[in-house]
Design a protein around this motif. Structure first.
Motif, PDB file in Angstrom:
ATOM      1  N   UNK A  62      -7.364  73.513 131.190  1.00 39.88           N
ATOM      2  CA  UNK A  62      -5.911  73.619 131.071  1.00 39.88           C
ATOM      3  C   UNK A  62      -5.234  73.320 132.401  1.00 39.88           C
ATOM      4  N   UNK A  63      -5.845  73.758 133.501  1.00 36.80           N
ATOM      5  CA  UNK A  63      -5.287  73.513 134.836  1.00 36.80           C
ATOM      6  C   UNK A  63      -5.214  72.010 135.120  1.00 36.80           C
ATOM      7  N   UNK A  64      -6.285  71.296 134.843  1.00 38.35           N
ATOM      8  CA  UNK A  64      -6.314  69.845 135.092  1.00 38.35           C
ATOM      9  C   UNK A  64      -5.268  69.134 134.236  1.00 38.35           C
ATOM     10  N   UNK A  65      -5.179  69.520 132.959  1.00 36.35           N
ATOM     11  CA  UNK A  65      -4.199  68.884 132.074  1.00 36.35           C
ATOM     12  C   UNK A  65      -2.780  69.094 132.572  1.00 36.35           C
TER      13      UNK A  65
ATOM     14  N   UNK B 162      -8.105  61.177 130.860  1.00 37.48           N
ATOM     15  CA  UNK B 162      -8.463  62.451 131.510  1.00 37.48           C
ATOM     16  C   UNK B 162      -8.487  63.574 130.478  1.00 37.48           C
ATOM     17  N   UNK B 163      -7.522  63.535 129.561  1.00 35.24           N
ATOM     18  CA  UNK B 163      -7.463  64.572 128.523  1.00 35.24           C
ATOM     19  C   UNK B 163      -8.689  64.520 127.613  1.00 35.24           C
ATOM     20  N   UNK B 164      -9.166  63.296 127.321  1.00 33.96           N
ATOM     21  CA  UNK B 164     -10.363  63.151 126.483  1.00 33.96           C
ATOM     22  C   UNK B 164     -11.558  63.809 127.171  1.00 33.96           C
ATOM     23  N   UNK B 165     -11.790  63.454 128.429  1.00 31.36           N
ATOM     24  CA  UNK B 165     -12.908  64.018 129.179  1.00 31.36           C
ATOM     25  C   UNK B 165     -12.758  65.533 129.293  1.00 31.36           C
ATOM     26  N   UNK B 166     -11.549  65.967 129.583  1.00 31.19           N
ATOM     27  CA  UNK B 166     -11.269  67.386 129.775  1.00 31.19           C
ATOM     28  C   UNK B 166     -11.580  68.190 128.513  1.00 31.19           C
ATOM     29  N   UNK B 167     -11.061  67.723 127.379  1.00 30.12           N
ATOM     30  CA  UNK B 167     -11.225  68.462 126.124  1.00 30.12           C
ATOM     31  C   UNK B 167     -12.673  68.485 125.667  1.00 30.12           C
ATOM     32  N   UNK B 168     -13.350  67.339 125.741  1.00 34.96           N
ATOM     33  CA  UNK B 168     -14.744  67.291 125.306  1.00 34.96           C
ATOM     34  C   UNK B 168     -15.638  68.129 126.219  1.00 34.96           C
ATOM     35  N   UNK B 169     -15.357  68.085 127.523  1.00 38.65           N
ATOM     36  CA  UNK B 169     -16.143  68.897 128.454  1.00 38.65           C
ATOM     37  C   UNK B 169     -15.937  70.383 128.172  1.00 38.65           C
ATOM     38  N   UNK B 170     -14.680  70.785 127.922  1.00 39.40           N
ATOM     39  CA  UNK B 170     -14.399  72.190 127.585  1.00 39.40           C
ATOM     40  C   UNK B 170     -15.124  72.592 126.304  1.00 39.40           C
ATOM     41  N   UNK B 171     -15.071  71.713 125.314  1.00 45.15           N
ATOM     42  CA  UNK B 171     -15.691  72.025 124.026  1.00 45.15           C
ATOM     43  C   UNK B 171     -17.190  72.208 124.164  1.00 45.15           C
ATOM     44  N   UNK B 172     -17.833  71.318 124.917  1.00 46.29           N
ATOM     45  CA  UNK B 172     -19.286  71.412 125.085  1.00 46.29           C
ATOM     46  C   UNK B 172     -19.671  72.611 125.938  1.00 46.29           C
ATOM     47  N   UNK B 173     -18.940  72.828 127.044  1.00 44.13           N
ATOM     48  CA  UNK B 173     -19.247  73.961 127.918  1.00 44.13           C
ATOM     49  C   UNK B 173     -19.068  75.286 127.192  1.00 44.13           C
ATOM     50  N   UNK B 174     -18.117  75.349 126.268  1.00 43.18           N
ATOM     51  CA  UNK B 174     -17.875  76.578 125.534  1.00 43.18           C
ATOM     52  C   UNK B 174     -18.936  76.887 124.483  1.00 43.18           C
ATOM     53  N   UNK B 175     -19.882  75.975 124.288  1.00 49.34           N
ATOM     54  CA  UNK B 175     -20.923  76.174 123.269  1.00 49.34           C
ATOM     55  C   UNK B 175     -22.265  76.574 123.894  1.00 49.34           C
ATOM     56  N   UNK B 176     -22.228  77.038 125.131  1.00 51.21           N
ATOM     57  CA  UNK B 176     -23.476  77.379 125.817  1.00 51.21           C
ATOM     58  C   UNK B 176     -24.284  78.416 125.021  1.00 51.21           C
ATOM     59  N   UNK B 177     -23.610  79.444 124.494  1.00 47.78           N
ATOM     60  CA  UNK B 177     -24.308  80.495 123.739  1.00 47.78           C
ATOM     61  C   UNK B 177     -24.916  79.925 122.458  1.00 47.78           C
ATOM     62  N   UNK B 178     -24.148  79.055 121.791  1.00 47.02           N
ATOM     63  CA  UNK B 178     -24.638  78.435 120.559  1.00 47.02           C
ATOM     64  C   UNK B 178     -25.884  77.595 120.832  1.00 47.02           C
ATOM     65  N   UNK B 179     -25.866  76.821 121.915  1.00 46.43           N
ATOM     66  CA  UNK B 179     -27.018  75.996 122.254  1.00 46.43           C
ATOM     67  C   UNK B 179     -28.221  76.850 122.607  1.00 46.43           C
ATOM     68  N   UNK B 180     -27.955  77.987 123.277  1.00 45.38           N
ATOM     69  CA  UNK B 180     -29.055  78.896 123.622  1.00 45.38           C
ATOM     70  C   UNK B 180     -29.698  79.482 122.370  1.00 45.38           C
ATOM     71  N   UNK B 181     -28.879  79.852 121.373  1.00 49.04           N
ATOM     72  CA  UNK B 181     -29.410  80.383 120.116  1.00 49.04           C
ATOM     73  C   UNK B 181     -30.289  79.346 119.433  1.00 49.04           C
ATOM     74  N   UNK B 182     -29.861  78.084 119.472  1.00 54.99           N
ATOM     75  CA  UNK B 182     -30.674  77.022 118.877  1.00 54.99           C
ATOM     76  C   UNK B 182     -32.018  76.889 119.591  1.00 54.99           C
ATOM     77  N   UNK B 183     -32.010  77.010 120.905  1.00 53.45           N
ATOM     78  CA  UNK B 183     -33.259  76.904 121.651  1.00 53.45           C
ATOM     79  C   UNK B 183     -34.171  78.097 121.354  1.00 53.45           C
ATOM     80  N   UNK B 184     -33.594  79.307 121.210  1.00 47.26           N
ATOM     81  CA  UNK B 184     -34.398  80.482 120.850  1.00 47.26           C
ATOM     82  C   UNK B 184     -34.961  80.360 119.435  1.00 47.26           C
ATOM     83  N   UNK B 185     -34.263  79.582 118.600  1.00 50.92           N
ATOM     84  CA  UNK B 185     -34.704  79.392 117.225  1.00 50.92           C
ATOM     85  C   UNK B 185     -35.775  78.314 117.115  1.00 50.92           C
ATOM     86  N   UNK B 186     -36.146  77.684 118.236  1.00 54.31           N
ATOM     87  CA  UNK B 186     -37.219  76.698 118.207  1.00 54.31           C
ATOM     88  C   UNK B 186     -36.799  75.262 118.424  1.00 54.31           C
TER      89      UNK B 186
END
Length: 808
Positions: free
Chosen positions: A22-25, A697-721
């Motif tokens: 949000x700051x960058x935007x 810049x907004x494209x990069x910003x939004x996609x980066x935020x979306x992916x970074x915000x899924x860290x927990x979800x990605x970790x659950x997938x890795x714990x699931x195999x």
């Protein structure tokens, strides 16, 4: 209050990554709005310092404006004025009226284009009597005494190696060889000055009995009173610069429309981008907000918390972005000067108002976007905090659906309106507004569009055993998140294609018409004097020669491009595609109009068209023909002698049928038309390129935020195999789906807008080079891939157990 502030500060401190987007935007938005504001402020308050007229306290010139007065309801009088395209001239007898008003040191001058060698853009010939206006004094030699003698300024002498006694050729409407009788001590910063004898200067100027300006010492009020009722205007102080440089004044006025249109578009794009960024940020915090609701936080308190977070970010990003906007404005100034769209003697007005307005706009946009984005989230049920994810509702809210449908209807109306606009000045701002309106409709109805797109894309994705199934499942479960990342990419692709291909649509149509309508085998120009054209006409092997000079006239207050042509042999050199009437009947008392102009002005053969020529001279001309190739040759066509007598530079291009003399350099009609179209397009590309960069810049910003915000979800997938490779492929499939959906939507928006634009401006369809458009989509794909891959790689460096247990 204190507790709420601590919560806000703690949230911002522990969610740096989410709030960084949000700051960058906001920072980029403030910079863009500030730069546009500086351009607008320069147009409104900018001034040009006098150079030639610096030694004359009072300067009298012709009126450089066309005026229109309308009496509205209740007797209100509304006055409008628009600048003319050429320099207005005055009767020489005006000087007598100035003297009669008690003025002293009255000096008249004529100014006409004249160049020696590689002269600067502004190079003018004058009579020596007007040297006192600056004043110029002699460093070497003496004043010109014979018709073939000149005095040159110090810079011109130095650049061309001239001294008293040198012979040099001077290019003008009547070029000739002259002997240098003297060199001045002074040189002007932004223009070259060549002095002739008074009689020779007035002969070369081609305006018998007229002058361009009168300098004097005396009372402005007394002189103005003596000239009341004439077309003369009186200037003092900084206003003398506007009188001396009418081109700079026209550029200043253009900055008002350019800065306003660009700033308005930038603000709309900024609001759309910032709203999407905050919406994504709030979506990623739904479980956290639900927990606050579970411990008795009210919806109002949640909304206030989100609003204060946005205010905090806006207070940090707004001033920084506004400060960054100032160097951006200077960069724009340099680019526009390089293209000749901004004269070097019109500098930027730097005041505190644009940065302050940009900072305030960023803060207001942040708070408004956050409150809109948090409106639904603040009402989340506390029990949702017990879930592993805050699931999106099955349907859109009533208010959002109604708003989306309303904007969609507005987009259709704008598209229909755009199809009826035939001038670039009217169509350009509506074109951008139409593309933005379609994008806003997509943003509001995004979740519905996303679910429909996922339903289609899920089938091919599931063809890939693990990664494809995971990608399809994630896309289906996160329709709102998918809509948030699709919107900026759709905006970038749609706006980029609209900006690029609006220029190719008109440019290629103009080139086609100019090429198809030029029957002559050769084109010489652009500054061919009448004498040279006559010599070409007498050359053996030349079947016909048509001299063409261009200008701009006003019908009422509207601008129309006009060409003046010699009519002898016109049928051998030019085909205007005459639809009605007879172009052979064209003479100094008549005019031919394009089909577009005829439709706008409601005229046809036999009607009288009243207009104001480029130097402010009114004319009433009989329409003798209506032709189809207005984009290639101009909306209006008059006799060459009529137009040449009312332009600053009567030199132009020459169309040659037959064999051209070897001594005359020629180009093809298509090359000349392409160069003209390219020069006009480059200014628009630079101006709108900033908005394209912002959306990227907004494209990069939004996609980066979306992916970074899924860290927990990605970790659950890795714990699931799931392996890193499978997760990477899953993210790649999701990114590909996002690019495909945004590509289709952006293409549809651009095609709808460009089809309407092309229908109005050219009468045909849009000109969209397929490879160029694929390049636009590919660029969006590269940005999306980069913005997804890097945050995902960083997120997967953390051990899965740590990521799952980490505080969100």
């Amino acid at each position: 209050m204190e507790l709420m502030l601590r919560i806000v500060l703690s949230t911002v401190r522990h969610r740096k990554a989410g709030f960084a987007g949000a700051f960058v935007a906001l920072l980029c938005a403030a910079a863009l709005v500030c730069a546009c504001g500086v351009l607008l402020d320069t147009g409104l308050r900018g001034s040009v310092a006098p150079e030639r007229y610096a030694g004359a306290p009072v300067v009298v010139t012709g009126d450089q404006f066309v005026h229109q007065t309308k009496i509205k309801k209740k007797g209100k009088v509304k006055h409008k004025a628009k600048a003319i395209a050429e320099r207005a001239w005055l009767p020489a007898s005006t000087a007598d009226a100035v003297r009669a008003a008690g003025a002293r040191d009255v000096v008249t001058e004529v100014a006409f284009p004249a160049e020696i060698g590689t002269a600067p853009d502004e190079s003018w010939g004058h009579g020596w009597e007007s040297a006192a206006l600056t004043p110029f004094t002699l460093r070497e030699g003496r004043a010109p005494a014979a018709p073939d003698e000149i005095v040159v300024d110090a810079a011109t002498a130095r650049a061309n190696g001239l001294r008293p006694g040198s012979r040099v050729r001077v290019a003008s409407a009547e070029p000739g060889s002259y002997r240098v009788s003297g060199v001045t001590r002074q040189a002007l910063k932004d223009q070259a000055a060549i002095f002739f004898t008074t009689a020779e200067a007035r002969r070369l100027a081609g305006h018998p009995g007229q002058v361009t300006a009168i300098g004097a010492t005396g009372s402005k009020a007394a002189i103005a009173a003596a000239l009341r009722g004439t077309r003369a205007t009186v200037h003092t102080g900084a206003d003398r610069g506007r009188a001396e440089f009418p081109g700079a004044e026209r550029s200043r006025i253009k900055l008002i429309s350019m800065g306003g249109a660009l700033g308005g578009t930038a603000l709309l794009v900024a609001i759309l981008v910032v709203s999407g960024t905050f919406a994504l940020s709030v979506q990623q915090r739904q479980r956290e907000i639900a927990l606050l609701r579970a411990v008795a936080a009210t919806p109002r308190q949640v909304r206030r918390m989100i609003g204060r977070e946005a205010l905090l970010i806006g207070l940090a990003a707004g001033p920084l972005g506004a400060a960054a906007g100032l160097p951006l404005a200077f960069w724009l100034r340099d680019r526009f000067r390089g293209l000749g769209a901004l004269p070097p003697n019109l500098d930027l007005v730097v005041s505190p108002f644009p940065p302050a307005a940009a900072a305030v706009a960023a803060i207001v946009a942040a708070v408004a976007a956050a409150r809109i984005a948090g409106r639904r989230t603040a009402r989340i049920r506390p029990v949702e905090a017990l879930g592993d994810a805050a699931m999106a509702p099955a349907r859109l809210g009533v208010a959002r659906t109604a708003a989306g449908l309303l904007v969609l209807a507005g987009s259709v109306v704008l598209t229909i309106v755009l199809a009826g606009l035939h001038t670039e000045a009217a169509a350009s701002p509506v074109t951008m507004l139409t593309a933005l309106a379609w994008t806003v409709a997509v943003a509001l109805l995004g979740p519905v569009i996303a679910r429909a797109a996922v339903a289609v894309l899920a089938v091919p994705l599931r063809a890939f055993p693990v990664a494809g199934h995971l990608a399809a499942a994630n896309l289906g479960a996160g329709a709102r998140r998918l809509a948030s990342v699709i919107t900026p990419l759709t905006l970038m692709i749609g706006l980029t294609a609209t900006i690029l291909f609006a220029q190719t649509t008109t440019g290629r149509a103009a080139v086609r018409q100019a090429t198809g309508g030029t029957l002559a085998a050769h084109v010489a120009g652009p500054k061919i004097p009448h004498g040279t054209a006559e010599a070409i006409r007498r050359t053996p092997g030349v079947a016909a020669v048509t001299e063409v000079v261009h200008s701009t006239v006003r019908v009422g207050l509207e601008n129309y491009g006009v060409q003046g042509v010699t009519t002898a042999g016109l049928d051998k050199t030019m085909d205007l595609d005459v639809r009605k009437g007879d172009i052979k009947a064209l003479d100094p008392s008549s005019i031919a109009v394009s089909t577009t102009a005829a439709s706008r002005l409601h005229v046809g053969p036999g009607d009288t068209l009243r207009l104001t020529l480029g130097d402010g001279t009114p004319a009433a001309l009989k329409v003798v023909a209506v032709y189809g190739r207005g984009l290639g040759f101009g909306d209006l066509t008059v006799a060459h002698d009529l137009l040449a007598a009312h332009v600053d530079d009567p030199r132009g291009t020459v169309l040659i049928a037959g064999t051209a003399p070897e001594s005359v350099p020629t180009v093809s009609a298509s090359t000349l038309a392409e160069d003209t179209a390219s020069a006009n397009a480059e200014v628009n590309y630079i101006a709108m390129g900033l908005i394209i960069a912002f959306t990227a810049i907004a494209v990069v910003n939004t996609l980066a935020m979306s992916t970074a915000g899924r860290a927990r979800e990605l970790a659950v997938l890795r714990l699931s195999g799931a392996t890193r490779r499978q997760i990477t492929r899953m993210l790649g499939g999701e990114t590909l789906a996002v690019v495909l959906v945004a590509g289709v939507l952006g293409t549809a928006i651009a095609l709808a807008t460009l089809t309407a634009f092309g229908r109005g401006m050219t009468g045909g369809g849009p000109s969209v080079p397929p490879l160029a458009h694929l390049g636009v989509i590919a660029w969006g794909g590269l940005l999306a891939a980069a913005a997804t891959a890097l945050p995902a790689r960083l997120a997967m460096r953390t051990r899965p157990a740590d990521a799952v247990g980490a505080r969100e």
